[in-house]
Design a protein around this motif. Sequence first.
Motif, PDB file in Angstrom:
ATOM      1  N   ALA A  98       0.839  -1.204   0.000  1.00  0.00           N
ATOM      2  CA  ALA A  98       0.000   0.000   0.000  1.00  0.00           C
ATOM      3  C   ALA A  98       0.875   1.255   0.000  1.00  0.00           C
ATOM      4  CB  ALA A  98      -0.906  -0.006   1.223  1.00  0.00           C
ATOM      5  N   LYS A  99       2.049   1.127   0.580  1.00  0.00           N
ATOM      6  CA  LYS A  99       2.940   2.287   0.677  1.00  0.00           C
ATOM      7  C   LYS A  99       3.264   2.823  -0.715  1.00  0.00           C
ATOM      8  CE  LYS A  99       6.641   3.345   3.803  1.00  0.00           C
ATOM      9  NZ  LYS A  99       7.584   2.696   4.722  1.00  0.00           N
ATOM     10  N   HIS A 100       3.572   1.915  -1.637  1.00  0.00           N
ATOM     11  CA  HIS A 100       3.924   2.383  -2.973  1.00  0.00           C
ATOM     12  C   HIS A 100       2.690   2.840  -3.743  1.00  0.00           C
ATOM     13  CE1 HIS A 100       6.382   2.107  -6.828  1.00  0.00           C
ATOM     14  NE2 HIS A 100       6.943   3.010  -6.069  1.00  0.00           N
ATOM     15  N   SER A 125       4.652   8.640   7.094  1.00  0.00           N
ATOM     16  CA  SER A 125       5.168   8.668   5.714  1.00  0.00           C
ATOM     17  C   SER A 125       4.406   9.621   4.786  1.00  0.00           C
ATOM     18  CB  SER A 125       5.138   7.259   5.107  1.00  0.00           C
ATOM     19  OG  SER A 125       6.142   6.466   5.710  1.00  0.00           O
ATOM     20  N   TYR A 126       3.177  10.006   5.169  1.00  0.00           N
ATOM     21  CA  TYR A 126       2.399  10.831   4.230  1.00  0.00           C
ATOM     22  C   TYR A 126       3.132  12.122   3.858  1.00  0.00           C
ATOM     23  CZ  TYR A 126      -1.666   7.977   5.685  1.00  0.00           C
ATOM     24  OH  TYR A 126      -2.535   6.948   5.964  1.00  0.00           O
ATOM     25  N   GLY A 127       3.622  12.825   4.875  1.00  0.00           N
ATOM     26  CA  GLY A 127       4.264  14.120   4.633  1.00  0.00           C
ATOM     27  C   GLY A 127       5.472  13.979   3.722  1.00  0.00           C
ATOM     28  N   PHE A 170      -6.616  10.820   3.802  1.00  0.00           N
ATOM     29  CA  PHE A 170      -7.552  10.396   4.840  1.00  0.00           C
ATOM     30  C   PHE A 170      -7.284   8.940   5.206  1.00  0.00           C
ATOM     31  CE2 PHE A 170     -11.800   8.545   5.874  1.00  0.00           C
ATOM     32  CZ  PHE A 170     -11.972   9.208   7.079  1.00  0.00           C
ATOM     33  N   ASN A 171      -7.135   8.690   6.503  1.00  0.00           N
ATOM     34  CA  ASN A 171      -6.853   7.332   6.981  1.00  0.00           C
ATOM     35  C   ASN A 171      -7.962   6.982   7.983  1.00  0.00           C
ATOM     36  OD1 ASN A 171      -4.166   5.905   9.023  1.00  0.00           O
ATOM     37  ND2 ASN A 171      -5.348   4.946   7.425  1.00  0.00           N
ATOM     38  N   GLY A 172      -9.063   6.429   7.435  1.00  0.00           N
ATOM     39  CA  GLY A 172     -10.291   6.250   8.215  1.00  0.00           C
ATOM     40  C   GLY A 172     -10.134   5.381   9.451  1.00  0.00           C
ATOM     41  N   SER A 202      -7.686   7.967   0.087  1.00  0.00           N
ATOM     42  CA  SER A 202      -8.200   7.247   1.250  1.00  0.00           C
ATOM     43  C   SER A 202      -7.363   5.988   1.498  1.00  0.00           C
ATOM     44  CB  SER A 202      -9.667   6.884   1.005  1.00  0.00           C
ATOM     45  OG  SER A 202     -10.175   6.182   2.111  1.00  0.00           O
ATOM     46  N   ASP A 203      -6.610   6.029   2.578  1.00  0.00           N
ATOM     47  CA  ASP A 203      -5.742   4.899   2.943  1.00  0.00           C
ATOM     48  C   ASP A 203      -6.544   3.955   3.833  1.00  0.00           C
ATOM     49  OD1 ASP A 203      -3.897   3.159   3.998  1.00  0.00           O
ATOM     50  OD2 ASP A 203      -2.467   4.695   4.620  1.00  0.00           O
ATOM     51  N   GLU A 204      -6.932   2.799   3.262  1.00  0.00           N
ATOM     52  CA  GLU A 204      -7.830   1.876   3.959  1.00  0.00           C
ATOM     53  C   GLU A 204      -7.130   0.576   4.350  1.00  0.00           C
ATOM     54  OE1 GLU A 204     -11.349   1.849   1.384  1.00  0.00           O
ATOM     55  OE2 GLU A 204     -11.457   4.041   1.536  1.00  0.00           O
ATOM     56  N   VAL A 236      -2.840  -6.227   1.288  1.00  0.00           N
ATOM     57  CA  VAL A 236      -2.966  -7.452   2.089  1.00  0.00           C
ATOM     58  C   VAL A 236      -2.049  -7.488   3.315  1.00  0.00           C
ATOM     59  CG1 VAL A 236      -3.750  -8.854   0.132  1.00  0.00           C
ATOM     60  CG2 VAL A 236      -1.291  -8.683   0.607  1.00  0.00           C
ATOM     61  N   SER A 237      -1.143  -6.506   3.440  1.00  0.00           N
ATOM     62  CA  SER A 237      -0.104  -6.579   4.487  1.00  0.00           C
ATOM     63  C   SER A 237      -0.662  -6.815   5.883  1.00  0.00           C
ATOM     64  CB  SER A 237       0.693  -5.274   4.530  1.00  0.00           C
ATOM     65  OG  SER A 237       1.424  -5.100   3.354  1.00  0.00           O
ATOM     66  N   LYS A 238      -1.621  -5.991   6.272  1.00  0.00           N
ATOM     67  CA  LYS A 238      -2.064  -6.009   7.667  1.00  0.00           C
ATOM     68  C   LYS A 238      -3.139  -7.061   7.887  1.00  0.00           C
ATOM     69  CE  LYS A 238       0.399  -2.211   7.855  1.00  0.00           C
ATOM     70  NZ  LYS A 238       1.588  -1.903   8.587  1.00  0.00           N
ATOM     71  N   PHE A 323      -3.842  -1.702  15.065  1.00  0.00           N
ATOM     72  CA  PHE A 323      -3.309  -2.431  16.227  1.00  0.00           C
ATOM     73  C   PHE A 323      -2.370  -1.557  17.029  1.00  0.00           C
ATOM     74  CE2 PHE A 323      -1.884  -4.827  12.273  1.00  0.00           C
ATOM     75  CZ  PHE A 323      -0.854  -3.959  11.950  1.00  0.00           C
ATOM     76  N   TYR A 324      -2.842  -0.331  17.271  1.00  0.00           N
ATOM     77  CA  TYR A 324      -2.021   0.638  17.996  1.00  0.00           C
ATOM     78  C   TYR A 324      -2.806   1.259  19.143  1.00  0.00           C
ATOM     79  CZ  TYR A 324       0.279   0.475  13.425  1.00  0.00           C
ATOM     80  OH  TYR A 324       0.878   0.057  12.269  1.00  0.00           O
ATOM     81  N   ALA A 325      -2.070   1.583  20.219  1.00  0.00           N
ATOM     82  CA  ALA A 325      -2.603   2.463  21.253  1.00  0.00           C
ATOM     83  C   ALA A 325      -1.709   3.700  21.243  1.00  0.00           C
ATOM     84  CB  ALA A 325      -2.554   1.774  22.610  1.00  0.00           C
TER      85      ALA A 325
HETATM   86  N1  PMP Z   1      -0.694   3.025   5.448  1.00  0.00           N
HETATM   87  C1  PMP Z   1      -0.572   2.973   6.769  1.00  0.00           C
HETATM   88  C2  PMP Z   1      -1.416   3.869   7.596  1.00  0.00           C
HETATM   89  C3  PMP Z   1       0.340   2.096   7.362  1.00  0.00           C
HETATM   90  O1  PMP Z   1       0.443   2.047   8.689  1.00  0.00           O
HETATM   91  C4  PMP Z   1       1.140   1.274   6.561  1.00  0.00           C
HETATM   92  C5  PMP Z   1       2.127   0.381   7.248  1.00  0.00           C
HETATM   93  N2  PMP Z   1       3.188  -0.043   6.625  1.00  0.00           N
HETATM   94  C6  PMP Z   1       0.973   1.358   5.167  1.00  0.00           C
HETATM   95  C7  PMP Z   1       0.056   2.250   4.634  1.00  0.00           C
HETATM   96  C8  PMP Z   1       1.776   0.560   4.183  1.00  0.00           C
HETATM   97  O2  PMP Z   1       1.479  -0.783   4.163  1.00  0.00           O
HETATM   98  P1  PMP Z   1       2.208  -1.792   3.174  1.00  0.00           P
HETATM   99  O3  PMP Z   1       2.977  -2.728   4.030  1.00  0.00           O
HETATM  100  O4  PMP Z   1       1.118  -2.479   2.416  1.00  0.00           O
HETATM  101  O5  PMP Z   1       3.081  -1.013   2.261  1.00  0.00           O
END
Ligand code: PMP
Length: 395
Positions: A98-100, A125-127, A170-172, A202-204, A236-238, A323-325
């Motif tokens: 998702a990062k890329h 990483s967004y900024g 946006f990260n819902g 929208s980062d889902e 699929v990462s998370k 999965f964060y506090a």
């Molecule tokens: N968005 C958020 C909010 C994340 O915490 C992460 C964590 N790596 C990612 C995107 C990227 O995920 P991916 O491992 O699929 O690149």
Amino acid sequence: MRISDRVRRLTPSLTFALIAKTKALKAQGKDIVSLGAGEPDFPTPENIRRAAARAMDAGHTKYTETPGILDLRKAVCAAYAKQGVTYAPGQVVVTTGAKHALFQAIQAVVNDGDPVLVPQPSWLSYGDMVLAAGGRPVPVACTEERGFKLTPDVLRAASAAESAARLVIFNGVSNPTGVVHSPDEMRALAEVAEERDLWVLSDEIYERLVYGGAKTAPFASVHPKAPARTITVSGVSKTFSMTGWRVGWAAAPADVAEAISTLQGQSTSNTCSVAQHAALEALTGDQTAIEAMCREFETRRDHMVRRLRAIPGVHLTVPQGAFYAFPRVDSYYGRRPGLSGSIAMAEAILEEALVTVVPGQPFGSDAHVRLSYTCSMQDIDKAMDRLDAFFAKLR
Ligand code: PMP
Ligand code: GLU
């Protein structure tokens, strides 16, 4: 050699730096408990691993179509169709995580000097991704008093103050706060996006990891006009515990998807062919393991919340997803010389309590630290016992 201005603007990812530091300390024999990495600790489910082995044996070891194998893109479309959003396979680009997808989406729509609205706190990483595209990240404060949520009035005011901004990230279901925006809350944001002519990235990625009856939905599904102004990113990462496989996607209006695919064709090409076949199994195969992981995360969340709330002076907004506090610890700042912010606090916790936590500062709040519950209940207890003792010493 001279490093480009574009790259010199970036900061190395602190989450990855901490993951590496924790591994190095463990390799030296230190008994560290890591609440640092945002990475599920479960093995990738067996059916998915088997699908990868089958793909290798069947010879799926060559380049694929740049935007990803058609079957996977169709499976992504089918998953959105079930949630009320229509995407054609030509609107989906499978990416290296998702990062890329986020990185390329930003490259695709941000020009030099463009302001981009980035809610704070949010993923660090967004900024930097905006900076890498030559854009200007504009922080939008989402205060803890408002439950860390991006609200319509805050979005409207930020857009009015920065009227050239076309894009909002946006990260819902949020990293680092764990806050979950409901479909109704998102619909109200989509109305503001319509009114202010904003595009929504929208980062889902945490869409399936919500607890205690909290509800989320694809942003593009909440308003009839949302699909035309939304770039949906997930992967699929998370959900499937597949961080190392590097499979994510962007689903977007056709011109944006095409632009992302063009960029990808000149950079990474397709992501790993075998991993794409594994992701296809993840989306279409047996989901039992996923439900079990989700239940386990919820149990851990409940436990970590209980333990954090029992520490005097630590304030916690209860996370409903991911999965964060993200506890507020600033009442302890200044209790000792040099303990003046979240970076110093995380360092002290690592050195003295042997627990890795992530400072809130690069996420946009220096009053907080981030704890991941991506470890066993025993490790959570061990870490929390150590944190109890650490904070007790400071009182
Ligand atoms: N968005 C958020 C909010 C994340 O915490 C992460 C964590 N790596 C990612 C995107 C990227 O995920 P991916 O491992 O699929 O690149
Ligand atoms: N997203 C995870 C985290 O925030 C993994 C590391 C990263 O990609 O930044 O810890």
